[in-house]
Design a protein around this motif. Structure first.
Motif, PDB file in Angstrom:
ATOM      1  N   HIS A  99       4.829  49.587  67.276  1.00 51.19           N
ATOM      2  CA  HIS A  99       4.056  48.355  67.388  1.00 51.19           C
ATOM      3  C   HIS A  99       3.934  47.805  68.805  1.00 51.19           C
ATOM      4  CE1 HIS A  99       5.038  48.477  63.094  1.00 51.19           C
ATOM      5  NE2 HIS A  99       4.014  47.684  62.896  1.00 51.19           N
ATOM      6  N   HIS A 100       4.799  48.247  69.680  1.00 50.51           N
ATOM      7  CA  HIS A 100       4.828  47.620  71.003  1.00 50.51           C
ATOM      8  C   HIS A 100       3.545  47.870  71.806  1.00 50.51           C
ATOM      9  CE1 HIS A 100       6.542  45.833  74.545  1.00 50.51           C
ATOM     10  NE2 HIS A 100       6.350  46.938  75.240  1.00 50.51           N
ATOM     11  N   ALA A 101       3.004  49.066  71.683  1.00 56.11           N
ATOM     12  CA  ALA A 101       1.829  49.404  72.495  1.00 56.11           C
ATOM     13  C   ALA A 101       0.638  48.505  72.184  1.00 56.11           C
ATOM     14  CB  ALA A 101       1.447  50.867  72.269  1.00 56.11           C
ATOM     15  N   GLU A 102       0.507  48.095  70.917  1.00 57.78           N
ATOM     16  CA  GLU A 102      -0.628  47.261  70.531  1.00 57.78           C
ATOM     17  C   GLU A 102      -0.422  45.791  70.852  1.00 57.78           C
ATOM     18  OE1 GLU A 102       0.774  49.516  68.620  1.00 57.78           O
ATOM     19  OE2 GLU A 102      -0.786  51.044  68.645  1.00 57.78           O
ATOM     20  N   GLY A 103       0.775  45.430  71.278  1.00 58.11           N
ATOM     21  CA  GLY A 103       1.044  44.037  71.619  1.00 58.11           C
ATOM     22  C   GLY A 103       0.897  43.091  70.437  1.00 58.11           C
ATOM     23  N   PRO A 104       1.698  43.254  69.360  1.00 61.33           N
ATOM     24  CA  PRO A 104       1.582  42.377  68.199  1.00 61.33           C
ATOM     25  C   PRO A 104       1.858  40.926  68.563  1.00 61.33           C
ATOM     26  CG  PRO A 104       3.607  43.666  68.096  1.00 61.33           C
ATOM     27  CD  PRO A 104       2.800  44.229  69.222  1.00 61.33           C
ATOM     28  N   GLY A 105       1.258  40.024  67.799  1.00 57.75           N
ATOM     29  CA  GLY A 105       1.348  38.606  68.118  1.00 57.75           C
ATOM     30  C   GLY A 105       2.727  38.001  67.960  1.00 57.75           C
ATOM     31  N   TYR A 106       3.599  38.662  67.202  1.00 58.31           N
ATOM     32  CA  TYR A 106       4.922  38.083  66.987  1.00 58.31           C
ATOM     33  C   TYR A 106       5.915  38.489  68.079  1.00 58.31           C
ATOM     34  CZ  TYR A 106       5.572  42.684  64.790  1.00 58.31           C
ATOM     35  OH  TYR A 106       5.609  44.028  64.530  1.00 58.31           O
ATOM     36  N   ILE A 107       5.478  39.214  69.100  1.00 62.52           N
ATOM     37  CA  ILE A 107       6.350  39.630  70.202  1.00 62.52           C
ATOM     38  C   ILE A 107       5.794  39.125  71.525  1.00 62.52           C
ATOM     39  CG2 ILE A 107       7.187  41.611  71.531  1.00 62.52           C
ATOM     40  CD1 ILE A 107       7.324  43.174  68.954  1.00 62.52           C
ATOM     41  N   GLU A 108       6.682  38.567  72.335  1.00 61.68           N
ATOM     42  CA  GLU A 108       6.304  38.117  73.677  1.00 61.68           C
ATOM     43  C   GLU A 108       7.311  38.672  74.669  1.00 61.68           C
ATOM     44  OE1 GLU A 108       6.116  34.003  76.341  1.00 61.68           O
ATOM     45  OE2 GLU A 108       6.613  33.936  74.201  1.00 61.68           O
ATOM     46  N   ILE A 109       6.847  39.355  75.701  1.00 62.26           N
ATOM     47  CA  ILE A 109       7.728  39.902  76.727  1.00 62.26           C
ATOM     48  C   ILE A 109       7.691  38.994  77.948  1.00 62.26           C
ATOM     49  CG2 ILE A 109       8.205  41.869  78.224  1.00 62.26           C
ATOM     50  CD1 ILE A 109       6.875  43.657  76.182  1.00 62.26           C
ATOM     51  N   VAL A 110       8.864  38.569  78.370  1.00 61.51           N
ATOM     52  CA  VAL A 110       8.997  37.689  79.530  1.00 61.51           C
ATOM     53  C   VAL A 110       9.626  38.486  80.659  1.00 61.51           C
ATOM     54  CG1 VAL A 110      10.117  35.619  80.421  1.00 61.51           C
ATOM     55  CG2 VAL A 110       9.170  35.628  78.102  1.00 61.51           C
ATOM     56  N   ARG A 111       8.977  38.519  81.807  1.00 61.15           N
ATOM     57  CA  ARG A 111       9.376  39.444  82.863  1.00 61.15           C
ATOM     58  C   ARG A 111      10.021  38.783  84.080  1.00 61.15           C
ATOM     59  NH1 ARG A 111       5.063  41.995  80.303  1.00 61.15           N
ATOM     60  NH2 ARG A 111       5.370  44.244  80.009  1.00 61.15           N
ATOM     61  N   THR A 112      10.180  37.474  84.087  1.00 67.82           N
ATOM     62  CA  THR A 112      10.824  36.829  85.234  1.00 67.82           C
ATOM     63  C   THR A 112      12.104  36.138  84.783  1.00 67.82           C
ATOM     64  OG1 THR A 112       9.706  34.694  84.973  1.00 67.82           O
ATOM     65  CG2 THR A 112       8.550  36.404  86.231  1.00 67.82           C
ATOM     66  N   ASP A 113      13.040  36.017  85.717  1.00 68.11           N
ATOM     67  CA  ASP A 113      14.304  35.347  85.390  1.00 68.11           C
ATOM     68  C   ASP A 113      14.065  33.906  84.958  1.00 68.11           C
ATOM     69  OD1 ASP A 113      15.797  37.552  85.835  1.00 68.11           O
ATOM     70  OD2 ASP A 113      16.558  36.937  87.804  1.00 68.11           O
ATOM     71  N   GLU A 114      13.188  33.208  85.664  1.00 67.85           N
ATOM     72  CA  GLU A 114      12.955  31.794  85.357  1.00 67.85           C
ATOM     73  C   GLU A 114      12.412  31.626  83.944  1.00 67.85           C
ATOM     74  OE1 GLU A 114      11.943  33.417  87.996  1.00 67.85           O
ATOM     75  OE2 GLU A 114      13.139  32.501  89.603  1.00 67.85           O
ATOM     76  N   ALA A 115      11.440  32.471  83.573  1.00 69.89           N
ATOM     77  CA  ALA A 115      10.871  32.375  82.234  1.00 69.89           C
ATOM     78  C   ALA A 115      11.895  32.777  81.175  1.00 69.89           C
ATOM     79  CB  ALA A 115       9.628  33.255  82.132  1.00 69.89           C
ATOM     80  N   GLY A 116      12.725  33.781  81.501  1.00 72.38           N
ATOM     81  CA  GLY A 116      13.763  34.199  80.567  1.00 72.38           C
ATOM     82  C   GLY A 116      14.784  33.108  80.333  1.00 72.38           C
ATOM     83  N   GLU A 117      15.204  32.435  81.405  1.00 72.60           N
ATOM     84  CA  GLU A 117      16.168  31.331  81.263  1.00 72.60           C
ATOM     85  C   GLU A 117      15.577  30.188  80.455  1.00 72.60           C
ATOM     86  OE1 GLU A 117      17.092  30.450  85.281  1.00 72.60           O
ATOM     87  OE2 GLU A 117      18.284  32.292  85.581  1.00 72.60           O
ATOM     88  N   ALA A 118      14.277  29.924  80.667  1.00 73.35           N
ATOM     89  CA  ALA A 118      13.616  28.869  79.899  1.00 73.35           C
ATOM     90  C   ALA A 118      13.551  29.232  78.418  1.00 73.35           C
ATOM     91  CB  ALA A 118      12.211  28.622  80.445  1.00 73.35           C
ATOM     92  N   LEU A 119      13.350  30.519  78.134  1.00 76.21           N
ATOM     93  CA  LEU A 119      13.287  30.978  76.751  1.00 76.21           C
ATOM     94  C   LEU A 119      14.637  30.826  76.066  1.00 76.21           C
ATOM     95  CD1 LEU A 119      11.315  32.267  74.742  1.00 76.21           C
ATOM     96  CD2 LEU A 119      12.020  34.507  75.617  1.00 76.21           C
ATOM     97  N   VAL A 120      15.701  31.193  76.769  1.00 71.88           N
ATOM     98  CA  VAL A 120      17.047  31.035  76.213  1.00 71.88           C
ATOM     99  C   VAL A 120      17.368  29.553  76.003  1.00 71.88           C
ATOM    100  CG1 VAL A 120      19.500  31.362  76.679  1.00 71.88           C
ATOM    101  CG2 VAL A 120      17.886  33.210  77.170  1.00 71.88           C
ATOM    102  N   ARG A 121      16.933  28.698  76.936  1.00 71.30           N
ATOM    103  CA  ARG A 121      17.176  27.264  76.799  1.00 71.30           C
ATOM    104  C   ARG A 121      16.462  26.709  75.566  1.00 71.30           C
ATOM    105  NH1 ARG A 121      19.364  22.871  79.838  1.00 71.30           N
ATOM    106  NH2 ARG A 121      19.318  21.167  78.321  1.00 71.30           N
ATOM    107  N   ARG A 122      15.288  27.272  75.245  1.00 81.25           N
ATOM    108  CA  ARG A 122      14.570  26.828  74.047  1.00 81.25           C
ATOM    109  C   ARG A 122      15.411  27.008  72.785  1.00 81.25           C
ATOM    110  NH1 ARG A 122       9.350  29.796  72.874  1.00 81.25           N
ATOM    111  NH2 ARG A 122       9.653  28.607  70.934  1.00 81.25           N
ATOM    112  N   VAL A 123      16.172  28.100  72.742  1.00 80.10           N
ATOM    113  CA  VAL A 123      17.032  28.343  71.576  1.00 80.10           C
ATOM    114  C   VAL A 123      17.992  27.180  71.378  1.00 80.10           C
ATOM    115  CG1 VAL A 123      18.806  29.850  70.603  1.00 80.10           C
ATOM    116  CG2 VAL A 123      16.858  30.845  71.804  1.00 80.10           C
ATOM    117  N   GLN A 124      18.629  26.748  72.470  1.00 81.44           N
ATOM    118  CA  GLN A 124      19.602  25.661  72.376  1.00 81.44           C
ATOM    119  C   GLN A 124      18.915  24.328  72.038  1.00 81.44           C
ATOM    120  OE1 GLN A 124      22.242  27.491  72.943  1.00 81.44           O
ATOM    121  NE2 GLN A 124      21.334  29.039  74.274  1.00 81.44           N
ATOM    122  N   ASP A 125      17.770  24.084  72.671  1.00 81.80           N
ATOM    123  CA  ASP A 125      17.111  22.779  72.525  1.00 81.80           C
ATOM    124  C   ASP A 125      16.397  22.623  71.191  1.00 81.80           C
ATOM    125  OD1 ASP A 125      18.003  22.202  75.044  1.00 81.80           O
ATOM    126  OD2 ASP A 125      16.072  22.556  76.040  1.00 81.80           O
TER     127      ASP A 125
END
Length: 322
Positions: A99-125
């Motif tokens: 499924h990865h090649a087609e880019g399904p809507g339920y998956i989002e890839i984050v490629r920067t540290d800042e965006a990754g940290e923000a994503l992890v913070r969302r879990v807590q918040d």
């Protein structure tokens, strides 16, 4: 040392079993008085123990059964669960590739540290009920020391339930142990497993954040997985790890340094075990009781994150303790 809590039983169940080992058949009411706990807690503990084959009813109450047969059977079940976990990992990997090649809507890839940290913070918040996590700690040579995730303490304070399985490598770092102890003191349920494969955080049942280990921390990508069959699979992976992992001490029981070298007695004990010697022989050689030998073995299993004596030998060998 808590041999039955280490395999997932409650503290009351452990106390009931140990009390029965030292007594003739005893009624639940009498046990409640001896242990100073409510009768319904004893009844529930007896149910746990009966399901494992550690206790059986007697005309005069409850009686303890020898532990070896029951716990060997449990070890077999856990071994099958580990096999199922590996099969699930393979299946999820195939699912990802499909499924990865087609880019399904339920998956989002984050490629920067800042965006990754923000994503992890969302879990807590954003968590309102629970956070479930697997943690191998920061990865890569440029990774910072493990710390409490931003927003975690605030989430614990507002009543979010945290259940986390840590890889033993996190516990080898004194800073990491201190961070874990801080969270455990505030109510986090923590367990340890020797081979946690990735960092995973699940926010309620709504979305998950995955971060696979990487040699170069700067190249690590975070993956957000929304509600989907893949999210259900990740939840299943967490639950499998949770069932096999060993509980860490509660907030009033400081964690040992799992990276410390073993004592001479512990090394000798491991050597005897690797040679297939019986507890009776080991006790005689060490000049202690068989019960003391069993306690020391259970403690070593807890420290090394081993569910069976075989796993204990493997983990000890990996660390160069043998």
């Amino acid at each position: 040392m808590h041999p039955l809590r280490a395999i997932g039983l409650t503290a009351t169940a452990e106390d009931v079993y140990l009390a029965l080992v030292q007594r003739d058949p005893t009624t639940p009411a009498a046990l409640a008085g001896i242990l100073r706990v409510p009768l319904d807690a004893v009844v529930e503990a007896a149910r746990e123990l009966t399901e494992l084959g550690l206790v059986e009813p007697d005309d005069e109450g409850l009686v303890a059964c020898p532990p070896r047969t029951a716990l060997d059977a449990l070890a077999e079940v856990r071994a099958k669960e580990l096999g199922a976990l590996r099969d699930s990992a393979d299946e999820l990997a195939r699912f990802w590739r499909d499924h990865h090649a087609e880019g399904p809507g339920y998956i989002e890839i984050v490629r920067t540290d800042e965006a990754g940290e923000a994503l992890v913070r969302r879990v807590q918040d954003e968590a309102t009920h629970q956070v479930r996590a697997l943690s191998i700690g920061p990865s890569g040579r440029l990774a910072a020391p493990p710390t409490v995730a931003p927003g975690c303490l605030e989430a614990l304070a507002r009543g979010v339930a945290y259940s986390v399985v840590y890889g033993t490598q996190v516990l080898r770092d004194p800073i990491g142990r201190e961070a874990i102890q801080t969270c455990v003191n505030l109510g986090e349920r923590a367990r340890v497993f020797p081979d946690v494969a990735l960092n995973l955080k699940i926010c309620d049942d709504r979305f998950a954040v995955v971060a696979a280990p990487a040699r170069d921390h700067q190249r690590r990508h975070h993956i957000a997985v929304q509600r989907s069959a893949l999210l259900d699979g990740l939840i299943g992976v967490f639950e499998s790890y949770w069932q096999m992992a060993v509980p860490l001490p509660a907030g009033d029981e400081p964690m040992d340094d799992v990276g410390a070298a073993p004592t001479d007695d512990a090394r000798q004990l491991l050597t005897y075990l690797s040679g297939g010697l019986t507890d009776e022989f080991i006790a005689r050689e060490l000049g202690v009781s068989e019960r003391t030998v069993a306690r020391r073995i259970a403690r070593l299993q807890e420290v090394l994150g081993a569910q069976t004596r075989f796993q204990l030998g493997v983990q000890a060998s990996r660390r160069g303790w043998l």
